[in-house]
Write a protein that holds these residues in place. Structure first.
Motif, short mmCIF file in Angstrom:
data_model
loop_
_atom_site.label_atom_id
_atom_site.label_comp_id
_atom_site.label_asym_id
_atom_site.label_seq_id
_atom_site.Cartn_x
_atom_site.Cartn_y
_atom_site.Cartn_z
N GLN A 113 -36.06 22.67 -61.51
CA GLN A 113 -35.39 21.39 -61.63
C GLN A 113 -35.93 20.31 -60.70
O GLN A 113 -35.46 19.18 -60.74
CB GLN A 113 -33.88 21.57 -61.38
N VAL A 160 -23.08 16.34 -63.37
CA VAL A 160 -24.14 16.93 -64.17
C VAL A 160 -24.65 15.90 -65.17
O VAL A 160 -23.87 15.14 -65.76
CB VAL A 160 -23.66 18.21 -64.90
N ARG A 162 -26.88 16.00 -68.54
CA ARG A 162 -27.37 17.00 -69.48
C ARG A 162 -27.94 16.35 -70.72
O ARG A 162 -27.27 15.59 -71.41
CB ARG A 162 -26.24 17.96 -69.86
N SER A 168 -30.60 20.32 -68.06
CA SER A 168 -29.55 19.66 -67.31
C SER A 168 -29.95 19.53 -65.83
O SER A 168 -30.83 20.24 -65.36
CB SER A 168 -28.23 20.43 -67.43
N PRO A 170 -27.79 19.09 -62.06
CA PRO A 170 -26.54 18.91 -61.32
C PRO A 170 -26.80 18.37 -59.91
O PRO A 170 -27.85 18.63 -59.31
CB PRO A 170 -25.98 20.33 -61.26
N PHE A 232 -20.94 22.96 -69.12
CA PHE A 232 -21.47 23.32 -67.81
C PHE A 232 -20.34 23.51 -66.81
O PHE A 232 -20.32 24.49 -66.05
CB PHE A 232 -22.42 22.22 -67.32
N SER A 260 -26.35 25.59 -63.88
CA SER A 260 -27.22 24.78 -64.73
C SER A 260 -28.33 25.63 -65.34
O SER A 260 -28.64 25.52 -66.54
CB SER A 260 -27.81 23.63 -63.91
#
Length: 299
Positions: A113, A160, A162, A168, A170, A232, A260
């Motif tokens: 991420q 979050v 998404r 997604s 967070p 989520f 996530s």
């Protein structure tokens, strides 16, 4: 799987481009000596000695390769997470070992991420976690815990973002409004935002094409919907209430990242999930937070 087979599997995860043949992490040379008695390698060019876990989150490990591989499989197998106590029982190790190992795997999950940007239709929403205030025993002495003066100041907001049909992101902030500057960095200006009627999202009209929904009237409509973001939060809430029972505020971001990752990869098989985490773990550098955690040597 035997210990030798597990060791070869970790070599494949560490050096997939050379089919498991060692590459020096210091100079990048692909020619190495294999010190089989110690499961180490020595670089022909710079004479640096290293192992398959050197420079990864598993550096200075004491668990066997079979146990490390089993820990990854057990960890990803829980749809709503796996507690450190359960991991310690399954692996027959101390709780401290399982706690740090689980957090190292969460850190490896978060590697996916780091540079992610969202586009298309993006749902954004926030929910509050932690800071539980126990009500008084006598009904007459109970206070309205919804009021700020009756809270303990430990509640944190998880926001979050998404992508519809995608990934997604967070983040942990104090309130929803603080997430807007983060969203500007992570969401394309051409995206279409779906949000609820929270006042923290009012400023988004001047940044993106924004659609809002009033949840006091309906959960979804043809024009706006945040059900993917709510999905989520449902998983993260079940992780907090049903699996871990308590999440310390300083670690909330790690558990949010885990939820996530589980949401993003829920459609693939358990074996593929385990390989994804294993590859991320072997590509991650030594953890600055969890290396030497119980010896208070963390940076």
């Amino acid at each position: 799987m035997s210990e030798d087979e597990a060791y070869q599997h970790f070599c494949q995860l560490r050096w997939p481009e050379t089919d498991g043949e060692a590459v020096c992490p210091k100079c990048g040379c692909a020619e190495t000596y294999n010190i089989t008695s110690r499961r180490r390698f020595k670089c022909v060019a710079c004479h640096h000695q290293f192992s398959v876990t050197s420079g990864t989150i598993f550096a200075s490990r004491k668990l066997s390769f079979v146990d490390l591989l089993a820990a990854i499989v057990i960890f990803v197998n829980g749809a709503k997470g796996v507690s450190a106590l359960q991991v310690s029982r399954d692996l027959d190790v101390q709780y401290k070992t399982a706690f740090v190992l689980s957090h190292k795997l969460r850190e490896a999950m978060a590697l996916e991420q780091q540079n992610r940007r969202l586009d298309g239709v993006v749902e954004i929403d926030g929910a509050y976690f932690g800071g539980h205030v126990k009500p008084a025993n006598v009904k007459a002495e109970r206070k309205d815990r919804r009021l700020a003066e009756n809270r303990n100041g430990k509640r944190q907001c998880v926001v979050v973002m998404r992508e519809r049909g995608g990934k997604s992101l967070p983040f942990v902030v104090r309130n929803e409004g603080e997430a807007v500057p983060i969203a500007r960095q992570r969401i394309s200006p051409q995206a279409i935002i779906h949000a609820d009627e929270g006042t923290g999202w009012d400023v988004m009209y001047g940044i993106w094409e924004t659609k809002r929904i009033n949840h006091s009237v309906r959960y979804s409509s043809d024009t706006a919907c945040t059900n993917q973001a709510e999905s989520f939060f449902s998983r993260l809430r079940r992780m907090e209430v049903g699996t871990h029972h308590h999440i310390a505020g300083q670690y909330l971001h790690a558990y949010a990242g885990e939820a996530s990752w589980r949401e993003d990869n829920r459609r693939i098989s358990n074996g593929s999930q385990a390989m994804l985490v294993g590859e991320s773990a072997m590509a991650s550098a030594v953890s600055r937070q969890w290396a030497g955690y119980w010896q208070r040597r963390a940076a």
